[in-house]
Design an enzyme around this catalytic site. Structure first.
Site, short mmCIF file in Angstrom:
data_model
loop_
_atom_site.label_atom_id
_atom_site.label_comp_id
_atom_site.label_asym_id
_atom_site.label_seq_id
_atom_site.Cartn_x
_atom_site.Cartn_y
_atom_site.Cartn_z
CB SER A 20 -0.89 -0.01 1.24
OG SER A 20 -1.59 1.21 1.33
N GLY A 45 -3.76 3.90 0.88
CA GLY A 45 -4.73 4.06 1.95
C GLY A 45 -5.85 5.02 1.58
CG LEU A 72 -1.70 7.50 5.49
CD1 LEU A 72 -2.28 7.19 6.86
CD2 LEU A 72 -1.69 6.24 4.63
CG ASN A 98 -3.89 0.52 3.44
OD1 ASN A 98 -4.08 1.62 3.96
ND2 ASN A 98 -3.04 -0.36 3.94
CB CYS A 128 -3.87 5.99 11.19
SG CYS A 128 -4.03 5.40 9.52
CE LYS A 163 1.57 -1.99 5.50
NZ LYS A 163 1.60 -1.22 4.24
CB THR A 191 7.47 2.81 7.20
OG1 THR A 191 6.43 3.56 7.82
CG2 THR A 191 7.20 2.67 5.72
N GLY A 215 12.29 0.16 2.20
CA GLY A 215 13.35 -0.22 1.30
C GLY A 215 14.23 -1.32 1.87
N GLY A 241 8.61 -5.55 3.40
CA GLY A 241 9.67 -4.74 4.00
C GLY A 241 10.96 -4.95 3.25
#
Length: 300
Positions: A20, A45, A72, A98, A128, A163, A191, A215, A241
């Site tokens: 996402s 999202g 977002l 998402n 969030c 998630k 992340t 990344g 990830g």
């Protein structure tokens, strides 16, 4: 050779999805990627109302990855239903939406509006900030995660993926809370919170000061957390990830993930998802693996 996997009654032709926020709803990538080749497209999202996102600059490159503080940004659920779902329905791929929000009610409003839409699963972004709880993310406290999962399950017509945030002390506690509250699957990791400073200007590179690190730099952390979660719960896991290659994806599958999502690498190489699909098939042929399910959690 069978590459299909099933999560909560939904069968995917292969285990490769988009992560996402890195693929829009596929519109930007349609000219590079045959979306029919993917197991699923996971959308950016979407909230109950349009979100403008954070001020710029909000993206920065780092060693082995990137920081983002997009916030977002999205057009809201009504535009999303009319535009994005319509676009994705042209393709032979599963659709996972998402969902983000600032309160439990925000999430449930989006979930209610998606109930009669032709989407296959919902992925709930609990990273969030919960505005009613002093902006602590829903996914950073097990009790908050349990409560929001339980409430969303009451509203959802589709299977629910929670998630998980890696910005916690114990990922297994979060995985267990999601499972106990009725989640059909979990996806991880989101992340990792990071920061970058411009030493010449002596200023934060991102207007938001902090951002989410994604990344290749985060892959070892992600593989470890997926493995730990797989040991702790019985529901399926979607691992993500730092996946850049088929070998990366297979690490997650061997660690216990049923499916995988490719994220930041879509920005580096828009063909990454399809290359991962091809690479998994090539590995299965080379290693004489008849069914990809033989590989799930097979690390010794």
């Amino acid at each position: 050779m069978n590459t299909s996997v099933t999560i909560a009654g939904v069968t995917f032709k292969n285990p490769v999805m988009t992560a996402s926020g890195t693929f829009g709803s596929g519109m930007e990538y349609g000219e590079f990627v045959d979306l029919n080749r993917l197991g699923a497209v996971v959308t950016k999202g979407v909230a109950n109302v349009p979100w403008p996102g954070n001020p710029t600059p909000r993206v920065a490159e780092t060693y082995g990855g990137m920081l983002n503080a997009i916030g977002l940004q999205n057009p809201g659920i009504d535009v999303f239903i009319e535009r994005d779902i319509l676009f994705l329905k042209q393709y032979d791929t599963k659709i996972i939406v998402n969902v983000c929000g600032k309160t439990v009610e925000d999430y449930c409003e989006v979930v209610d509006k998606l109930a009669n839409q032709p989407v296959d699963m919902l992925e709930i972004n609990v990273s969030c900030p919960n505005v009613k709880e002093g902006a602590i993310a829903f996914g950073q406290r097990a009790d908050a995660l349990f409560a929001i999962t339980q409430e969303i399950k009451k509203h959802a017509a589709q299977p629910v993926i929670m998630k998980l945030s890696p910005n916690v002390t114990d990922i297994t506690e979060m995985a267990k809370a999601a499972e106990a509250a009725g989640a059909d699957a979990i996806s991880l990791i989101n992340t990792i919170t990071g920061m970058k400073i411009d030493v010449n200007r002596r200023k934060f590179v991102l207007a938001n000061k902090t951002g989410g690190l994604s990344g290749p730099a985060i892959k070892p952390v992600a593989v470890r957390m997926v493995y730990q979660a797989a040991q702790a719960v019985k529901i399926p896991i979607i691992g993500m990830g730092g996946i850049a290659t088929a070998e990366d994806a297979l690490e997650f599958i061997l660690a216990g993930a049923t499916a995988v999502s490719v994220g930041a690498m879509n920005f580096v190489n828009p063909y990454t998802t399809v290359e991962v699909v091809d690479g998994i098939e090539e590995y299965m042929r080379r290693c004489q693996v008849e069914d990809i399910r033989e590989l799930i959690g097979a690390v010794e």
